[in-house]
Design a protein around this motif. Structure first.
Motif, PDB file in Angstrom:
ATOM      1  N   GLY A  13       0.774  -1.230   0.000  1.00 44.69           N
ATOM      2  CA  GLY A  13       0.000   0.000   0.000  1.00 44.69           C
ATOM      3  C   GLY A  13       0.806   1.280   0.000  1.00 44.69           C
ATOM      4  O   GLY A  13       0.241   2.355  -0.070  1.00 44.69           O
ATOM      5  N   VAL A  14       2.112   1.198   0.069  1.00 43.55           N
ATOM      6  CA  VAL A  14       2.959   2.391   0.124  1.00 43.55           C
ATOM      7  C   VAL A  14       3.536   2.688  -1.262  1.00 43.55           C
ATOM      8  O   VAL A  14       4.038   1.791  -1.932  1.00 43.55           O
ATOM      9  CB  VAL A  14       4.105   2.180   1.144  1.00 43.55           C
ATOM     10  CG1 VAL A  14       5.042   3.373   1.148  1.00 43.55           C
ATOM     11  CG2 VAL A  14       3.539   1.941   2.530  1.00 43.55           C
ATOM     12  N   PRO A  15       3.456   3.945  -1.722  1.00 40.75           N
ATOM     13  CA  PRO A  15       4.035   4.311  -3.018  1.00 40.75           C
ATOM     14  C   PRO A  15       5.538   4.066  -3.058  1.00 40.75           C
ATOM     15  O   PRO A  15       6.218   4.147  -2.035  1.00 40.75           O
ATOM     16  CB  PRO A  15       3.752   5.806  -3.130  1.00 40.75           C
ATOM     17  CG  PRO A  15       2.600   6.040  -2.220  1.00 40.75           C
ATOM     18  CD  PRO A  15       2.779   5.068  -1.091  1.00 40.75           C
ATOM     19  N   ALA A  26       9.205   8.407 -11.843  1.00 42.31           N
ATOM     20  CA  ALA A  26       7.811   8.010 -11.671  1.00 42.31           C
ATOM     21  C   ALA A  26       7.586   7.661 -10.209  1.00 42.31           C
ATOM     22  O   ALA A  26       8.505   7.255  -9.503  1.00 42.31           O
ATOM     23  CB  ALA A  26       7.488   6.816 -12.561  1.00 42.31           C
ATOM     24  N   LEU A  27       6.361   7.822  -9.779  1.00 44.28           N
ATOM     25  CA  LEU A  27       5.945   7.366  -8.463  1.00 44.28           C
ATOM     26  C   LEU A  27       4.797   6.394  -8.687  1.00 44.28           C
ATOM     27  O   LEU A  27       3.763   6.758  -9.254  1.00 44.28           O
ATOM     28  CB  LEU A  27       5.484   8.526  -7.581  1.00 44.28           C
ATOM     29  CG  LEU A  27       5.156   8.134  -6.148  1.00 44.28           C
ATOM     30  CD1 LEU A  27       6.425   7.705  -5.397  1.00 44.28           C
ATOM     31  CD2 LEU A  27       4.465   9.264  -5.415  1.00 44.28           C
ATOM     32  N   VAL A  28       4.995   5.150  -8.280  1.00 43.90           N
ATOM     33  CA  VAL A  28       3.982   4.109  -8.422  1.00 43.90           C
ATOM     34  C   VAL A  28       3.166   4.124  -7.133  1.00 43.90           C
ATOM     35  O   VAL A  28       3.713   3.912  -6.051  1.00 43.90           O
ATOM     36  CB  VAL A  28       4.636   2.738  -8.680  1.00 43.90           C
ATOM     37  CG1 VAL A  28       3.563   1.681  -8.890  1.00 43.90           C
ATOM     38  CG2 VAL A  28       5.577   2.804  -9.875  1.00 43.90           C
ATOM     39  N   HIS A  62      14.097  17.256   4.412  1.00 42.68           N
ATOM     40  CA  HIS A  62      14.170  17.499   5.850  1.00 42.68           C
ATOM     41  C   HIS A  62      15.307  16.662   6.409  1.00 42.68           C
ATOM     42  O   HIS A  62      15.731  15.689   5.781  1.00 42.68           O
ATOM     43  CB  HIS A  62      12.859  17.084   6.546  1.00 42.68           C
ATOM     44  CG  HIS A  62      11.675  17.869   6.099  1.00 42.68           C
ATOM     45  ND1 HIS A  62      11.407  19.128   6.556  1.00 42.68           N
ATOM     46  CD2 HIS A  62      10.691  17.578   5.220  1.00 42.68           C
ATOM     47  CE1 HIS A  62      10.309  19.572   5.988  1.00 42.68           C
ATOM     48  NE2 HIS A  62       9.846  18.644   5.174  1.00 42.68           N
ATOM     49  N   PRO A  63      15.787  16.988   7.589  1.00 39.91           N
ATOM     50  CA  PRO A  63      16.840  16.162   8.200  1.00 39.91           C
ATOM     51  C   PRO A  63      16.417  14.704   8.376  1.00 39.91           C
ATOM     52  O   PRO A  63      17.235  13.804   8.318  1.00 39.91           O
ATOM     53  CB  PRO A  63      17.075  16.830   9.560  1.00 39.91           C
ATOM     54  CG  PRO A  63      16.611  18.238   9.387  1.00 39.91           C
ATOM     55  CD  PRO A  63      15.494  18.179   8.381  1.00 39.91           C
ATOM     56  N   ASP A  64      15.099  14.474   8.538  1.00 39.24           N
ATOM     57  CA  ASP A  64      14.631  13.095   8.741  1.00 39.24           C
ATOM     58  C   ASP A  64      14.221  12.414   7.442  1.00 39.24           C
ATOM     59  O   ASP A  64      13.664  11.326   7.453  1.00 39.24           O
ATOM     60  CB  ASP A  64      13.470  13.067   9.741  1.00 39.24           C
ATOM     61  CG  ASP A  64      12.268  13.873   9.288  1.00 39.24           C
ATOM     62  OD1 ASP A  64      12.421  14.751   8.413  1.00 39.24           O
ATOM     63  OD2 ASP A  64      11.165  13.624   9.812  1.00 39.24           O
ATOM     64  N   GLY A  65      14.462  13.031   6.283  1.00 38.20           N
ATOM     65  CA  GLY A  65      14.158  12.403   4.996  1.00 38.20           C
ATOM     66  C   GLY A  65      13.468  13.354   4.043  1.00 38.20           C
ATOM     67  O   GLY A  65      13.565  14.568   4.176  1.00 38.20           O
ATOM     68  N   HIS A  66      12.780  12.787   3.089  1.00 41.31           N
ATOM     69  CA  HIS A  66      12.094  13.560   2.061  1.00 41.31           C
ATOM     70  C   HIS A  66      10.593  13.370   2.196  1.00 41.31           C
ATOM     71  O   HIS A  66      10.127  12.276   2.487  1.00 41.31           O
ATOM     72  CB  HIS A  66      12.536  13.109   0.664  1.00 41.31           C
ATOM     73  CG  HIS A  66      13.988  13.304   0.423  1.00 41.31           C
ATOM     74  ND1 HIS A  66      14.530  14.508   0.062  1.00 41.31           N
ATOM     75  CD2 HIS A  66      15.021  12.441   0.526  1.00 41.31           C
ATOM     76  CE1 HIS A  66      15.843  14.377  -0.064  1.00 41.31           C
ATOM     77  NE2 HIS A  66      16.159  13.136   0.221  1.00 41.31           N
ATOM     78  N   ARG A  67       9.862  14.433   1.961  1.00 43.94           N
ATOM     79  CA  ARG A  67       8.405  14.388   2.023  1.00 43.94           C
ATOM     80  C   ARG A  67       7.878  14.859   0.670  1.00 43.94           C
ATOM     81  O   ARG A  67       8.308  15.888   0.153  1.00 43.94           O
ATOM     82  CB  ARG A  67       7.889  15.279   3.136  1.00 43.94           C
ATOM     83  CG  ARG A  67       6.401  15.232   3.283  1.00 43.94           C
ATOM     84  CD  ARG A  67       5.970  15.992   4.536  1.00 43.94           C
ATOM     85  NE  ARG A  67       4.630  15.605   4.901  1.00 43.94           N
ATOM     86  CZ  ARG A  67       4.324  14.554   5.640  1.00 43.94           C
ATOM     87  NH1 ARG A  67       5.260  13.773   6.102  1.00 43.94           N
ATOM     88  NH2 ARG A  67       3.071  14.265   5.918  1.00 43.94           N
ATOM     89  N   LEU A  68       6.933  14.103   0.130  1.00 39.97           N
ATOM     90  CA  LEU A  68       6.313  14.454  -1.143  1.00 39.97           C
ATOM     91  C   LEU A  68       4.851  14.796  -0.895  1.00 39.97           C
ATOM     92  O   LEU A  68       4.135  14.042  -0.231  1.00 39.97           O
ATOM     93  CB  LEU A  68       6.414  13.290  -2.131  1.00 39.97           C
ATOM     94  CG  LEU A  68       5.733  13.520  -3.477  1.00 39.97           C
ATOM     95  CD1 LEU A  68       6.465  14.608  -4.272  1.00 39.97           C
ATOM     96  CD2 LEU A  68       5.681  12.225  -4.271  1.00 39.97           C
ATOM     97  N   LEU A  83       9.018   9.774   1.565  1.00 40.35           N
ATOM     98  CA  LEU A  83       9.394   9.048   0.369  1.00 40.35           C
ATOM     99  C   LEU A  83      10.840   8.606   0.494  1.00 40.35           C
ATOM    100  O   LEU A  83      11.718   9.426   0.772  1.00 40.35           O
ATOM    101  CB  LEU A  83       9.220   9.959  -0.851  1.00 40.35           C
ATOM    102  CG  LEU A  83       9.439   9.351  -2.199  1.00 40.35           C
ATOM    103  CD1 LEU A  83       8.385   8.281  -2.482  1.00 40.35           C
ATOM    104  CD2 LEU A  83       9.366  10.427  -3.262  1.00 40.35           C
ATOM    105  N   THR A  84      11.075   7.335   0.294  1.00 42.33           N
ATOM    106  CA  THR A  84      12.434   6.808   0.282  1.00 42.33           C
ATOM    107  C   THR A  84      12.843   6.625  -1.173  1.00 42.33           C
ATOM    108  O   THR A  84      12.285   5.779  -1.872  1.00 42.33           O
ATOM    109  CB  THR A  84      12.502   5.464   1.028  1.00 42.33           C
ATOM    110  OG1 THR A  84      12.020   5.662   2.351  1.00 42.33           O
ATOM    111  CG2 THR A  84      13.914   4.947   1.069  1.00 42.33           C
ATOM    112  N   ALA A  85      13.748   7.450  -1.623  1.00 47.07           N
ATOM    113  CA  ALA A  85      14.206   7.399  -3.014  1.00 47.07           C
ATOM    114  C   ALA A  85      15.696   7.689  -3.045  1.00 47.07           C
ATOM    115  O   ALA A  85      16.209   8.452  -2.224  1.00 47.07           O
ATOM    116  CB  ALA A  85      13.451   8.415  -3.862  1.00 47.07           C
TER     117      ALA A  85
END
Length: 131
Positions: A13-15, A26-28, A62-68, A83-85
């Protein structure tokens, strides 16, 4: 890997980010009640040539990762999450300044191929901004 294992690993369920063969980002995005594609919002069954200007995407570091954050026409949220990319994917979003969204009746990587083979995927390209 079973569905139970997918849920435990956080994939169900996670993109997830992908790069197309031509290196377009792309983001699935698996189906979810809060982000169903609405008719007339620009979704198509073929690869869009240009980004839909009615949609927006913001990728925040952000210091704690990326947000989309992806917003549909009228500014209504469609997706908002971490988002982990990899670096290459982020570089591609900066280069292309657009993001292909892929959704449909699938809940994770294992049933994505079935939905694609049946022609059930919906595609939309949105401009993407980095902040």
């Amino acid at each position: 890997m079973s569905r139970v294992e997918l849920t435990r690993t956080g994939l169900h369920g996670v993109p997830w980010p992908e790069l197309l063969p031509d290196l377009r980002p792309a983001l699935v995005v698996p189906a979810a009640p809060g982000r169903l594609p609405h008719p007339g919002d620009g979704w198509t069954r073929h690869l869009p040539d240009e980004p839909d200007p009615a949609w927006t995407a913001h990728l925040d570091s952000h210091p704690d990762g990326h947000r989309l954050t992806v917003q549909r026409p009228g500014g209504h949220p469609w997706y908002d999450g971490h988002l982990t990319a990899g670096r290459e994917w982020h570089r591609a979003t900066r280069t292309h300044r657009a993001l292909l969204l892929i959704t449909g009746p699938f809940s994770g990587p294992h049933d994505f191929r079935t939905a694609a083979a049946a022609g059930h995927l919906l595609l939309l390209t949105t401009p993407v901004r980095h902040t």
